[in-house]
Scaffold this active site. Structure first.
Site, PDB file in Angstrom:
ATOM      1  N   GLU A 138      -2.547  17.781 -11.480  1.00  0.00           N
ATOM      2  CA  GLU A 138      -3.012  18.192 -12.801  1.00  0.00           C
ATOM      3  C   GLU A 138      -4.485  18.581 -12.811  1.00  0.00           C
ATOM      4  O   GLU A 138      -5.270  18.125 -13.656  1.00  0.00           O
ATOM      5  CB  GLU A 138      -2.715  17.103 -13.843  1.00  0.00           C
ATOM      6  CG  GLU A 138      -2.649  17.686 -15.258  1.00  0.00           C
ATOM      7  CD  GLU A 138      -2.069  16.731 -16.275  1.00  0.00           C
ATOM      8  OE1 GLU A 138      -0.951  16.246 -16.070  1.00  0.00           O
ATOM      9  OE2 GLU A 138      -2.749  16.478 -17.270  1.00  0.00           O
ATOM     10  N   ARG A 184       0.814  -1.236   0.000  1.00  0.00           N
ATOM     11  CA  ARG A 184       0.000   0.000   0.000  1.00  0.00           C
ATOM     12  C   ARG A 184       0.843   1.281   0.000  1.00  0.00           C
ATOM     13  O   ARG A 184       0.367   2.352   0.357  1.00  0.00           O
ATOM     14  CB  ARG A 184      -0.991   0.021   1.163  1.00  0.00           C
ATOM     15  CG  ARG A 184      -1.949  -1.160   1.126  1.00  0.00           C
ATOM     16  CD  ARG A 184      -3.178  -0.922   1.973  1.00  0.00           C
ATOM     17  NE  ARG A 184      -4.042  -2.085   1.897  1.00  0.00           N
ATOM     18  CZ  ARG A 184      -3.954  -3.119   2.728  1.00  0.00           C
ATOM     19  NH1 ARG A 184      -3.059  -3.126   3.695  1.00  0.00           N
ATOM     20  NH2 ARG A 184      -4.760  -4.149   2.595  1.00  0.00           N
ATOM     21  N   GLU A 236      11.924  17.304 -24.533  1.00  0.00           N
ATOM     22  CA  GLU A 236      11.275  17.769 -23.295  1.00  0.00           C
ATOM     23  C   GLU A 236      11.932  19.059 -22.799  1.00  0.00           C
ATOM     24  O   GLU A 236      11.269  19.900 -22.193  1.00  0.00           O
ATOM     25  CB  GLU A 236      11.323  16.677 -22.211  1.00  0.00           C
ATOM     26  CG  GLU A 236      10.681  15.345 -22.605  1.00  0.00           C
ATOM     27  CD  GLU A 236       9.145  15.316 -22.540  1.00  0.00           C
ATOM     28  OE1 GLU A 236       8.524  16.377 -22.382  1.00  0.00           O
ATOM     29  OE2 GLU A 236       8.576  14.207 -22.678  1.00  0.00           O
ATOM     30  N   LYS A 258       9.768  22.578 -14.084  1.00  0.00           N
ATOM     31  CA  LYS A 258       8.852  21.489 -13.726  1.00  0.00           C
ATOM     32  C   LYS A 258       8.490  21.561 -12.238  1.00  0.00           C
ATOM     33  O   LYS A 258       7.322  21.382 -11.861  1.00  0.00           O
ATOM     34  CB  LYS A 258       9.460  20.129 -14.069  1.00  0.00           C
ATOM     35  CG  LYS A 258       8.510  19.002 -13.687  1.00  0.00           C
ATOM     36  CD  LYS A 258       8.409  17.898 -14.667  1.00  0.00           C
ATOM     37  CE  LYS A 258       7.245  16.960 -14.297  1.00  0.00           C
ATOM     38  NZ  LYS A 258       7.265  15.708 -15.009  1.00  0.00           N
ATOM     39  N   HIS A 261       9.595   8.132 -26.974  1.00  0.00           N
ATOM     40  CA  HIS A 261       8.642   9.103 -26.436  1.00  0.00           C
ATOM     41  C   HIS A 261       9.026  10.533 -26.846  1.00  0.00           C
ATOM     42  O   HIS A 261       8.200  11.297 -27.343  1.00  0.00           O
ATOM     43  CB  HIS A 261       8.597   8.959 -24.907  1.00  0.00           C
ATOM     44  CG  HIS A 261       7.734   9.980 -24.233  1.00  0.00           C
ATOM     45  ND1 HIS A 261       6.366   9.914 -24.243  1.00  0.00           N
ATOM     46  CD2 HIS A 261       8.053  11.118 -23.540  1.00  0.00           C
ATOM     47  CE1 HIS A 261       5.873  10.951 -23.581  1.00  0.00           C
ATOM     48  NE2 HIS A 261       6.875  11.688 -23.142  1.00  0.00           N
ATOM     49  N   ASN A 286       2.160  18.960 -21.016  1.00  0.00           N
ATOM     50  CA  ASN A 286       1.845  17.987 -22.061  1.00  0.00           C
ATOM     51  C   ASN A 286       1.864  18.581 -23.455  1.00  0.00           C
ATOM     52  O   ASN A 286       1.287  17.988 -24.380  1.00  0.00           O
ATOM     53  CB  ASN A 286       0.462  17.371 -21.797  1.00  0.00           C
ATOM     54  CG  ASN A 286       0.540  16.324 -20.715  1.00  0.00           C
ATOM     55  OD1 ASN A 286       1.326  15.399 -20.808  1.00  0.00           O
ATOM     56  ND2 ASN A 286      -0.257  16.492 -19.685  1.00  0.00           N
ATOM     57  N   LYS A 324       4.527  11.435 -11.289  1.00  0.00           N
ATOM     58  CA  LYS A 324       3.650  10.631 -12.154  1.00  0.00           C
ATOM     59  C   LYS A 324       4.323   9.286 -12.370  1.00  0.00           C
ATOM     60  O   LYS A 324       5.482   9.232 -12.832  1.00  0.00           O
ATOM     61  CB  LYS A 324       3.428  11.315 -13.498  1.00  0.00           C
ATOM     62  CG  LYS A 324       2.372  12.387 -13.467  1.00  0.00           C
ATOM     63  CD  LYS A 324       2.037  12.848 -14.886  1.00  0.00           C
ATOM     64  CE  LYS A 324       1.027  13.971 -14.870  1.00  0.00           C
ATOM     65  NZ  LYS A 324       0.783  14.515 -16.231  1.00  0.00           N
ATOM     66  N   HIS A 360       2.176  16.279 -26.404  1.00  0.00           N
ATOM     67  CA  HIS A 360       2.006  14.903 -25.936  1.00  0.00           C
ATOM     68  C   HIS A 360       0.730  14.243 -26.455  1.00  0.00           C
ATOM     69  O   HIS A 360       0.679  13.026 -26.576  1.00  0.00           O
ATOM     70  CB  HIS A 360       2.024  14.844 -24.407  1.00  0.00           C
ATOM     71  CG  HIS A 360       3.394  15.015 -23.815  1.00  0.00           C
ATOM     72  ND1 HIS A 360       4.176  16.124 -24.051  1.00  0.00           N
ATOM     73  CD2 HIS A 360       4.128  14.221 -22.990  1.00  0.00           C
ATOM     74  CE1 HIS A 360       5.322  16.004 -23.400  1.00  0.00           C
ATOM     75  NE2 HIS A 360       5.325  14.858 -22.752  1.00  0.00           N
ATOM     76  N   ARG A 410      -0.813  22.077 -14.625  1.00  0.00           N
ATOM     77  CA  ARG A 410       0.180  21.039 -14.947  1.00  0.00           C
ATOM     78  C   ARG A 410      -0.015  20.467 -16.349  1.00  0.00           C
ATOM     79  O   ARG A 410       0.939  19.973 -16.965  1.00  0.00           O
ATOM     80  CB  ARG A 410       0.152  19.919 -13.893  1.00  0.00           C
ATOM     81  CG  ARG A 410       1.250  18.894 -14.131  1.00  0.00           C
ATOM     82  CD  ARG A 410       1.475  17.957 -12.978  1.00  0.00           C
ATOM     83  NE  ARG A 410       2.480  16.966 -13.326  1.00  0.00           N
ATOM     84  CZ  ARG A 410       3.041  16.133 -12.488  1.00  0.00           C
ATOM     85  NH1 ARG A 410       2.724  16.166 -11.200  1.00  0.00           N
ATOM     86  NH2 ARG A 410       3.941  15.254 -12.903  1.00  0.00           N
ATOM     87  N   HIS A 437       1.479  10.960 -28.002  1.00  0.00           N
ATOM     88  CA  HIS A 437       1.035   9.667 -27.473  1.00  0.00           C
ATOM     89  C   HIS A 437       0.316   8.873 -28.565  1.00  0.00           C
ATOM     90  O   HIS A 437       0.431   7.643 -28.646  1.00  0.00           O
ATOM     91  CB  HIS A 437       0.117   9.853 -26.266  1.00  0.00           C
ATOM     92  CG  HIS A 437       0.855  10.206 -25.006  1.00  0.00           C
ATOM     93  ND1 HIS A 437       0.237  10.708 -23.892  1.00  0.00           N
ATOM     94  CD2 HIS A 437       2.168  10.112 -24.671  1.00  0.00           C
ATOM     95  CE1 HIS A 437       1.128  10.921 -22.932  1.00  0.00           C
ATOM     96  NE2 HIS A 437       2.313  10.574 -23.391  1.00  0.00           N
TER      97      HIS A 437
END
Ligand code: NAD
Ligand code: GLY
Length: 366
Positions: free
Chosen positions: A237, A121, A185, A227, A265, A245, A143, A248, A241, A252
């Site tokens: 987000e 957990r 990036e 960042k 990526h 992206n 993330k 992205h 935030r 993606h």
């Protein structure tokens, strides 16, 4: 702390953590204070282990340091490979006081972070990123996750690390294609928030591509500062935030269409930023001259500015429909109001979007 280390803080109250940036830190920086218990499990992969595992182990004097070595590649960012981490933790009786350490690029970092979020957990973890992309982006901000065949990074959790250790010297062994992917990036930060940084990057791209240490450290520091600032304001987000992206949503879709690992990526993000700039110009948000600057800097970094052969506008639409930013079926894209100023646009004019998709899908990238 070695003398030339630069330090930033991700300010998240009692979950704040440092980003330590420098050259020659791996093996010298003592990270044991960030591992509360005695047990440490370093997660790495078969490429990075022979290069940096021994040095990473030296960062935890006095601890019981274990390791697990994963297969290398984006196509292994999946449940099956994630389970190898849990197998190792359970077989070697790691308790909830253990600390995981991600040693590698973004794939290892995202998977280790997700394993740490889930194991018993939730246990703490430390990021030691070794690719440019992971040093400027994925190791910071919490993330974590894995891919699903139907969508990139679709299974995951927010889980912040205890510390991030960035040794720019590790980039000296990175293949050229991976360096370019990381530069995507870096360029992103200039485009979304920092026009002065973008201008510096335009001047410094050759030094960065040739891995000049001073230029690398400056680029990493300024990227992480950007960042950290965004994450501190909007950790989960809820709004701001999402500007991280830029490129992205298109990117993606490209990664998923091409098959994970075929396009890196960062390469997909490079093309995606060029597409976002094209759409921003069609919507009257930026000038042709600004769009040309985006095309030029992405090209200068050695990144693609086109889309995979055979990819059609419908492929983009289908794949972009599952983007995590979408709300109630409405597509949300990060676009440019100006260079250095990104905004989130919901339901961009469909005709202009179609024009952008058609242009790139007909092989008419830049
Ligand atoms: P990667 O982790 O696949 O690493 C690229 C390649 O470089 C791999 O083969 C790796 O083994 C190798 N490598 C790593 N360090 C090396 C070194 N120092 N020398 C030689 N080889 C080295 O790819 P990446 O670009 O680092 O990360 C991409 C991943 O990051 C994607 O899965 C992407 O979704 C994710 N990502 C996550 C976030 C986030 O916020 N969590 C942000 C951006 C990207
Ligand atoms: N890489 C995007 C983010 O961390 O939010």
């Amino acid at each position: 702390m070695p003398s030339a280390t630069r330090e930033l803080k991700v300010d998240l109250g009692d979950r704040s953590y440092p980003i330590l940036i420098g050259a020659g830190l791996l093996g010298k920086q003592d990270l044991s204070t960030y591992a509360a218990g005695q047990q440490v499990m370093i997660v790495t992969n078969e490429t990075v282990a022979p290069l940096y595992l021994a040095a990473a182990e030296r960062c935890f004097p006095g601890k019981n340091v274990d390791h697990v070595v994963l297969p290398d590649g984006e196509k292994f960012k999946d449940w099956q490979t994630l389970n190898l981490i849990f197998d190792a933790l359970l077989e070697r009786r790691h308790t909830r006081k253990t600390t995981l350490v991600a040693l590698g690029g973004g794939v290892v970092g995202d998977m280790t972070g997700f394993a740490a979020a889930c194991y018993q957990r939730g246990v703490p973890f430390i990021q030691i990123p070794t690719t440019l992309l992971s040093q400027v982006d994925s190791s910071v901000g919490g993330k974590t996750g894995i891919n699903h065949p139907l969508g990139k990074n679709m299974i995951g959790a927010f889980h912040q690390p205890e510390a991030v250790l960035i040794d720019a010297d590790t980039l000296q062994t990175l293949p050229e294609r991976e360096v370019a992917a990381g530069l995507a990036e870096v360029i992103k930060y200039g485009l979304i928030r920092d026009a002065a940084f973008l201008a510096w990057l335009e001047e410094s791209m050759a030094r960065l591509s040739s891995l000049e240490p001073g230029a690398l450290i400056e680029a990493i520091y300024r990227s992480c500062a950007c960042k950290a600032e965004v994450v501190a304001q909007d950790e989960r987000e809820g709004g701001l935030r999402a500007v991280l992206n830029l490129g992205h949503t298109f990117g993606h879709a490209i990664e998923t269409f091409a098959g994970y690992g075929e396009w890196l990526h960062g390469e997909a993000v490079g093309s995606g930023m060029v597409m976002a700039a094209d759409l921003s110009r069609r919507l009257g948000m930026i000038s042709e001259a600004d769009q040309a600057r985006v095309d030029r800097i992405v090209g200068q970094a050695g990144l693609p500015t086109s889309v995979p052969a055979g990819m059609q506008p419908d492929d983009f639409r289908r794949l972009m429909a599952v983007d995590k930013k979408n709300i109630d079926g409405a597509l949300r894209l990060v676009l440019l109001n100006a260079l250095g100023d990104a905004v989130i646009v919901a339901d961009a004019n469909p005709d202009r979007l179609q024009e952008t998709l058609s242009r790139f899908c007909q092989g008419m990238g830049c």
